[in-house]
Design a protein around this motif. Sequence first.
Motif, mmCIF file in Angstrom:
data_model
loop_
_atom_site.group_PDB
_atom_site.id
_atom_site.type_symbol
_atom_site.label_atom_id
_atom_site.label_comp_id
_atom_site.label_asym_id
_atom_site.label_seq_id
_atom_site.Cartn_x
_atom_site.Cartn_y
_atom_site.Cartn_z
ATOM 1 N N UNK A 45 -31.171 -12.022 9.000
ATOM 2 C CA UNK A 45 -31.344 -11.658 7.597
ATOM 3 C C UNK A 45 -29.962 -11.474 6.986
ATOM 4 N N UNK A 47 -26.770 -10.294 5.069
ATOM 5 C CA UNK A 47 -26.213 -8.992 4.700
ATOM 6 C C UNK A 47 -26.209 -8.900 3.167
ATOM 7 N N UNK A 48 -26.890 -7.891 2.593
ATOM 8 C CA UNK A 48 -26.966 -7.839 1.132
ATOM 9 C C UNK A 48 -25.619 -7.645 0.452
ATOM 10 N N UNK A 165 -17.822 -11.825 -3.543
ATOM 11 C CA UNK A 165 -18.958 -11.754 -4.469
ATOM 12 C C UNK A 165 -20.123 -11.000 -3.833
ATOM 13 N N UNK A 166 -20.851 -10.296 -4.679
ATOM 14 C CA UNK A 166 -22.083 -9.665 -4.210
ATOM 15 C C UNK A 166 -23.196 -10.703 -4.312
ATOM 16 N N UNK A 168 -26.562 -12.716 -4.909
ATOM 17 C CA UNK A 168 -27.633 -12.555 -5.879
ATOM 18 C C UNK A 168 -28.996 -12.731 -5.238
ATOM 19 N N UNK A 189 -37.561 -16.523 4.199
ATOM 20 C CA UNK A 189 -37.979 -15.564 3.167
ATOM 21 C C UNK A 189 -36.787 -15.345 2.259
ATOM 22 N N UNK A 191 -35.321 -13.258 -1.205
ATOM 23 C CA UNK A 191 -35.573 -12.131 -2.108
ATOM 24 C C UNK A 191 -34.414 -12.033 -3.089
ATOM 25 N N UNK A 193 -31.842 -10.403 -5.452
ATOM 26 C CA UNK A 193 -31.173 -9.100 -5.586
ATOM 27 C C UNK A 193 -30.698 -8.889 -7.012
ATOM 28 N N UNK A 194 -30.832 -9.916 -7.826
ATOM 29 C CA UNK A 194 -30.479 -9.835 -9.248
ATOM 30 C C UNK A 194 -31.319 -10.884 -9.967
ATOM 31 N N UNK A 195 -31.468 -10.717 -11.234
ATOM 32 C CA UNK A 195 -32.219 -11.705 -12.004
ATOM 33 C C UNK A 195 -31.288 -12.859 -12.366
ATOM 34 N N UNK A 248 -35.244 -10.299 -10.455
ATOM 35 C CA UNK A 248 -34.912 -9.238 -9.500
ATOM 36 C C UNK A 248 -36.168 -8.818 -8.743
ATOM 37 N N UNK A 249 -36.093 -8.847 -7.423
ATOM 38 C CA UNK A 249 -37.219 -8.404 -6.606
ATOM 39 C C UNK A 249 -38.188 -9.500 -6.229
ATOM 40 N N UNK A 250 -38.105 -10.669 -6.863
ATOM 41 C CA UNK A 250 -39.036 -11.758 -6.534
ATOM 42 C C UNK A 250 -38.793 -12.217 -5.098
ATOM 43 N N UNK A 251 -39.873 -12.489 -4.402
ATOM 44 C CA UNK A 251 -39.757 -12.979 -3.031
ATOM 45 C C UNK A 251 -40.472 -14.306 -2.905
ATOM 46 N N UNK B 258 -35.185 -4.195 3.597
ATOM 47 C CA UNK B 258 -34.652 -5.283 4.420
ATOM 48 C C UNK B 258 -35.107 -5.149 5.877
ATOM 49 N N UNK B 299 -43.540 -6.328 -4.121
ATOM 50 C CA UNK B 299 -42.304 -6.033 -4.838
ATOM 51 C C UNK B 299 -42.627 -5.515 -6.234
ATOM 52 N N UNK B 300 -41.584 -5.252 -6.996
ATOM 53 C CA UNK B 300 -41.691 -4.715 -8.360
ATOM 54 C C UNK B 300 -42.570 -3.469 -8.348
ATOM 55 N N UNK B 372 -23.104 2.052 7.207
ATOM 56 C CA UNK B 372 -23.829 0.898 7.730
ATOM 57 C C UNK B 372 -23.531 0.734 9.222
ATOM 58 N N UNK B 429 -29.679 -4.072 -11.108
ATOM 59 C CA UNK B 429 -29.498 -5.158 -10.147
ATOM 60 C C UNK B 429 -28.580 -6.259 -10.639
ATOM 61 N N UNK B 430 -27.540 -5.887 -11.376
ATOM 62 C CA UNK B 430 -26.614 -6.902 -11.876
ATOM 63 C C UNK B 430 -25.378 -6.980 -10.977
ATOM 64 N N UNK B 432 -21.715 -6.399 -9.913
ATOM 65 C CA UNK B 432 -20.769 -5.378 -10.356
ATOM 66 C C UNK B 432 -19.481 -5.937 -10.963
ATOM 67 N N UNK B 433 -19.068 -7.164 -10.546
ATOM 68 C CA UNK B 433 -17.799 -7.699 -11.049
ATOM 69 C C UNK B 433 -17.791 -7.797 -12.570
#
Lengths: 294, 556
Positions: A45, A47-48, A165-166, A168, A189, A191, A193-195, A248-251, B258, B299-300, B372, B429-430, B432-433
Amino acid sequence: MKKLIYILFITTILFSVSCDKIDNPIPKNTVNVDGINWDDSLYIESNPAMRKILVEEFTGHLCTYCPDGSREIERLDSILSGQLISMSIHAGSFALVPANGAGFDANGDFIMDFTTDFRVLPAGETYYTTFGVASNPAATVSRLNNANITGLAQWEIDINAIKNDVPKVSIGLSTLYDDSTRTVKAIVNSKWLATETGNHNLQLYLVEDNVVDWQLDNSIYVQFYNHRHVFRSTLNGTWGTPIPSSNLGDTNTQEFAIILPANWSKENCIVVAHIYKSAPNYEVLQAEELHIIP
Amino acid sequence: MNITKNIVIILLSLITILSNKLSAQGIEQILSKGEVHGNFQLDMQYYKEDSLIGAQAVPEDVLMNGFANFIYTNGNFEAGVRYESYLNTMLGFPVKYKGNGIGYRYASFTNKEMKITVGNYYEQFGNGLIFRSYEERGLGYDNAMDGIRINYKITEGLHVKGIIGKQRYYFETGEGIVRGIDGELMINDFFGGSLAESKTRLTLGGSFISKYEADQSSQYNLPENVGAYAGRFILQRGKIRFDGEYAKKINDPSADNYFIYKEGEAFYIQSSYSTKGFGLTLSAKGVDNMSFRSERNASLTDLQINYLPALTKQHAYNLLATLYPYATQPNGEIAFQGELVYKFKKETILGGKYGTSLLINYSTVYNIDSTKIVGNDSLRQGYTTKIFSIGDEKYFDEINVEITKKFSPKLKGIFTYSNLMFNQAVVQGKTPQDHPDIYANIGVIDLTYKLSKKHAIRTELQGLFTKQDKQDWATFLIEYTYSPHWFVAVMDQYNYGNKKSEERIHYYFGAVGYVNGTNRIQLGYGRQRAGIFCVGGVCRNVPASNGVTLSITSSF
């Protein structure tokens, strides 16, 4: 008071039967999915907090400077420790099997043998022409800037631009392998993490690492060259399959299977999964890779 | 359709049983005691395209959400249904609500100390940390239980509730089965005697919830039965009240966390003091890995078993309520809130002729301090944390001051100032940068002037000032009421400070309404800004829209 004792008794029973404490999250034995007992199953999985970077390198066994590109990718991989996923796509004129591919000298000894066709048709050639490969070594880093093809000096710069970058989207990738039929099944799977706006596709590749064969390396014909991360096949078509939504959150879960030809080493086969923005953007937002057997 | 068929069968069976037992006169006598109550709501919008705000037209032109509740009571018996209609679902609501159906139906009876409910029901254990079944129609949120509930009064001061069922999932139910028990012991009433007369009152409660969902995973050994338990107390003496709850959940790997196997825990504690003209409330809450749903991959807002309230002030003014509302982070947060209410007496310097009310609210939310686990994590614990230790990342912070003052018999004003910090990267959930923390100052002036006994005019002037996000906003609202039947309102929300001049958009909205008893009809026209709509820390995204809205409510 009798009523109270009775209720406490029921509660105690409810407590004791309604909690499954798991001490071994990862199954160690064979697993049964779709009625098949798979010999091995693996799972990873993403790493977020880490955006993995996919380097798709275009190469050919008769491309004399391409090994420089491969060595550069290995160097970058050693620096990034687990963040880089690479794949060598044999495509274009350097990847063709020449008519005189097998050559002998005056004594009848082998001097070279370029009869192995590493190309994946039509996918590899489609990427080659769509992304516009003009010279080698050539690669695209997570398909940045509309899958811009760059030379090896640019790869580290592109990687540094996105390595913090984080992500998405996250990817959970499972591989199942049944040796009796040499079937590989991959379950992904995703998911969000952002829209994200726009359309996105899931792409699955099968890659074989450490394939030893001939390679032209800086004007020298090398017989036992170690070809790393050779692109062998797609599992879900040249451009993958759509991911229906990206809020966001859609899987989303998708699964695909492939049968390994006899000459591919199961120990060296890897499934690569990535999620990218649909054409014309192509940017790879997240990627994962996983062997098919431990 | 099966639900409707089941209701008809139940009603026919009841009539058959009653007919065999009772004479026609007896039936008539029983039926004459019955009462039917209900309410109705319809919301409809005609959508038109507005490229400036990103609003889209819809193929149907018009979308509608509607429902009606019908509740029949007769002595110890009660039954009800809610008919729901989504033709098709309005934008911003979950699209899985589509078509018509019976969204809620139940029957219950009370027999001495026991109350039995079958069908749908809403229920809550304690503060809801491990179980709360409720609906919030404005969000399209409904996790009603469908099953059986028993409320049992064992003796004076000792009550027990038992529930079992599946959760509502739009017009279906989720796969998981939820069952649990809750007990509440009111010490003073239970032991009686001198304790019953004591000024100090203590209530203790305990609850247990377990969900069942089959393990069909090839990747993990998943727990099929996941239990959670909680203990709580309420201690009250005169004007002082102290209450708290602690909850723990065993391994519950899910898409939300997760698929880690770490246990979850939460606490909520509150103390308050109130006397005439003065009130003080202090509260704290901690949440660690407490998302709890009856399906692991949900979800949601789908299939949530528990409820984790946001410990922040709930706002009504639109800039405060809709631009940067806080949503609870179920994977981990620590929150604190304090609220002081004080009323300056009449005929004092600050109180003036009619008195002045002052409300000060401060709330702050941080992440939990966690580490973590890197490398071998065969137990898939994900991270470690000291119990409810505060991290160094702030999610939200607000100080809010509200002064309510009556200047004359005709003029009344509410003046609000808010200073807030909002971590949009985490809460929304945006990335951060390019989405830094938002720091904003907000001011609201709300004035109501009674022109005469029946005529009143109310104005709101709101301003939000920030250097981040879309910079400065202003809202102006004027509302005219002609009691008791008519009102008309005009509002404009204007992003006047946006650095991008093309995004300095007016979101205008006008509405006219007619009220007669319990009937209310409202017709509106205007723009709706894309944003987030929250109730109690639970939020949904609302897309931009432009068009005509119609809203009708009624009850009987």
